[in-house]
Design an enzyme around this catalytic site. Structure first.
Site, PDB file in Angstrom:
ATOM      1  N   CYS A  99     -10.314   6.385  -3.920  1.00 36.48           N
ATOM      2  CA  CYS A  99     -10.123   6.363  -2.514  1.00 36.48           C
ATOM      3  C   CYS A  99      -9.174   7.870  -2.479  1.00 36.48           C
ATOM      4  O   CYS A  99      -9.570   8.830  -1.666  1.00 36.48           O
ATOM      5  CB  CYS A  99      -9.354   5.206  -1.773  1.00 36.48           C
ATOM      6  N   HIS A 125      -4.375   7.278   3.585  1.00 31.85           N
ATOM      7  CA  HIS A 125      -4.120   7.076   1.994  1.00 31.85           C
ATOM      8  C   HIS A 125      -3.848   8.478   1.371  1.00 31.85           C
ATOM      9  O   HIS A 125      -4.287   8.410   0.017  1.00 31.85           O
ATOM     10  CB  HIS A 125      -5.422   6.260   1.864  1.00 31.85           C
TER      11      HIS A 125
END
Length: 598
Positions: A76, A132
């Site tokens: 991610c 993130h």
């Protein structure tokens, strides 16, 4: 004569299409970038599988440039870093294991991000969903890095109903708290399903946008990523669980998450049409990385026929569904190499700008418009320098090399049992044509032909051309790697290291050269001050001006001290946002600064 005429026609087509999307400020295209989270190659229908219907995604893909040889990152945080900077994550210290919410790390502040470039070109910039790439300090947050606003999650994943992230440290330490924000405001009273609330905010932005400037809408769903370990698969509760034809119960629940994501894509396309801007909007759809079929935080997504899962150097981690749509594009399957770093220069070019400094991304816009072969010839797939596994992966042309230690990782093929149906799935074409996107296209005079649809699906399927398979799958070491012709052998099942050693050595030298350029991540820096219990069980930044400001005891951020800290945070964000205003046009620069202040 024919060659000259064909060349002239192609040049005319190129100029006409470029003029239609990026010739002047007033015709700059809107950009809607939709990113799925942990979706596998075999989890969309347009790649040939009938198991999980994705009619909206498929209908859009059928009219798009499908990127068949597209590479993302394996995890991610690196994927989002590569997208936003146009640089390989290893140049930024953002490679490897994804960020903890409690980790003091983010994309270096010296890096200018995609939304900042677009803002300087006159765009409004909106992030809806997952971030993130840094949340320990206010200057790491989206609104300090070029986005006008952010509605969504700052960390890696949340519960789909409570929006809480439960984090476990390597030593067993637990932290948990709310991770859903409207800019700085925790959404403590929100009660909608996570996919729906992000979709509805995206639609609201489309309808309430400033019509005097183009829009960059970045929608980063957390679906179909697994939730917390107490409830990894969380379908919508307001309808019965569907997909009864799927034999495996967990795969069936996963299919519900994918269906919710697909529904979101359809509603966003419908909103663009209703707002009368679809004709001048670029839409990108992609997954950030492959699915974690098994193992930690697995979601039962399937990457077959590729090998491996998320967080590995194999094709299953990095070859993901991806396509780009614009009304001026001729639908096709593009079999050229493309990497996630290419989006930054490509979209900047589409918006009328250019990147003048050195990055890893390549501007593919002209090739996409012309329908010609893309320009990329090589891609650094992965460099991992932490934990027990140290490895690198690199592709040049048709050949891919993996070198290093992958012991204990998921190096096999996963998910075949999950693909079993106990009864026939719904018929593909009627489901496709009943979607939101198909209905919108019909209003635009675009209709689907069942023969052409099936031909596109057949062409988009991955086929193993190399029929020779090793008795034991190759696993690399630090001194002897694995070499594959991934165009002939996409399953990475036939090692060519000894047979084509000259090629192996050439790729090894290039990989080691890139490896030597990396910025090492350094030791894991987890902060006790990050504990959401310090902030009313909400994940908040805890480092201001380099100082950990978390209280020693559980409190709520209502004291005078915290008010001063919040003011300092706002000042820090305003300064960083103002620093992002770097447009040569004085009026646009003034507008950018005005937005930062007010």
């Amino acid at each position: 004569m024919w060659s000259d005429s064909k060349l002239i026609w192609r040049k005319w087509l190129f100029l006409a299409l470029v003029a239609s999307v990026s010739a002047s400020y007033y015709s700059q295209p809107n950009i809607v970038f939709i990113m799925a989270d942990d979706m596998g190659w075999n989890d969309v229908g347009y790649h040939g599988s009938d198991q999980i219907p994705t009619p909206n995604i498929d209908a859009l893909a059928m009219q798009s440039v499908i990127l068949q040889q597209y590479y993302s990152e394996a995890i991610c945080t690196p994927a989002r870093s590569a997208l936003l900077t146009g640089k390989y994550p290893m140049r930024l210290g953002m490679q490897g294991f994804p960020l903890y919410n409690s980790e003091d790390r983010g994309i270096p502040l010296s890096e200018r991000l995609l939304p900042s470039y677009l803002k300087a070109l006159g765009y409004s910039t909106h992030l809806v969903g997952k971030w993130h790439v840094g949340m320990s300090r206010p200057e790491f947050l989206p609104t300090a890095r070029g986005y006008d606003d952010h509605y969504g999650m700052r960390g890696g994943f949340v519960d789909y109903y409570t929006y809480n992230k439960v984090e476990t440290w390597p030593n067993g330490r637990l932290m948990h708290g709310l991770d859903l924000f409207d800019n700085d405001i925790p959404q403590v009273n929100e009660d909608r399903y996570a996919v729906d609330l992000l979709t509805e905010r995206a639609i609201n932005i489309i309808h309430s946008r400033n019509t005097s400037c183009p829009m960059f809408l970045h929608v980063t769903h957390t679906a179909p990523h697994a939730g917390n370990t107490g409830g990894p698969l969380q379908p919508p509760l307001y309808r019965p669980v569907g997909h009864r034809h799927i034999a495996h119960s967990d795969r069936r629940l996963y299919a519900e998450l994918v269906a919710a994501l697909d529904h979101s894509v359809g509603r966003i396309v419908e909103a663009l049409y209703e707002a009368q801007i679809l004709h001048n909007t670029i839409i990108v759809f992609m997954s950030d990385n492959g699915a974690p079929t098994v193992g930690d935080l697995n979601n039962w997504g399937v990457n077959l026929p590729f090998r491996g899962r998320k967080e590995t150097p194999w094709e299953g981690a990095v070859r993901v569904p991806a396509f780009i749509w614009h009304a001026g594009f001729k639908p096709r399957i593009c079999d050229s190499l493309m990497h996630i770093t290419d989006w930054l220069p490509t979209l900047i070019r589409a918006a009328g700008g250019s990147i003048t400094h050195e990055i890893d991304g390549i501007n593919q816009w002209d090739s996409l418009v012309l329908g010609s072969e893309l320009k990329r010839k090589e891609v650094l797939i992965a460099i991992e320098d932490g934990g027990n596994n140290v490895y690198g992966a690199y592709r040049a042309g048709d050949y891919k090399i993996i070198l290093g230690n992958v012991t204990g990782m998921r190096n096999d093929y996963y998910g075949e049992d999950f693909m079993i149906n106990k009864e026939p799935p719904p018929p593909y074409f009627p489901v496709l044509t009943s979607s939101y996107v198909a209905a919108v296209f019909q209003r635009m005079g675009i209709y689907f032909d069942p023969v052409q649809v099936q031909a596109t699906r057949d062409a988009a399927m991955i086929r193993q051309k190399d029929k020779e398979r090793d008795a034991t799958l190759c696993l690399p070491t630090a001194t002897r790697g694995c070499l594959f012709n991934v165009r002939q052998d996409p399953m990475e099942s036939h090692d060519l290291w000894d047979r084509a050693n000259n090629i192996a050595k050439l790729l090894e030298r290039r990989l080691r050269m890139l490896w030597g350029m990396q910025m090492r991540r350094g030791p894991l820096a987890l902060g006790e001050g990050a504990d959401p219990a310090n902030f009313g069980y909400t994940w908040e930044p805890w480092i201001y001006n380099g100082t950990d400001i978390s209280p020693q005891q559980t409190t709520t951020p209502s004291s005078q001290s915290n008010k001063q800290q919040q003011k300092a945070a706002v000042n820090a964000r305003t300064k960083t946002k103002a620093d992002n205003c770097d447009c040569g046009d004085n009026f646009r620069n003034f507008v950018c600064l005005f937005r930062c202040i007010f």
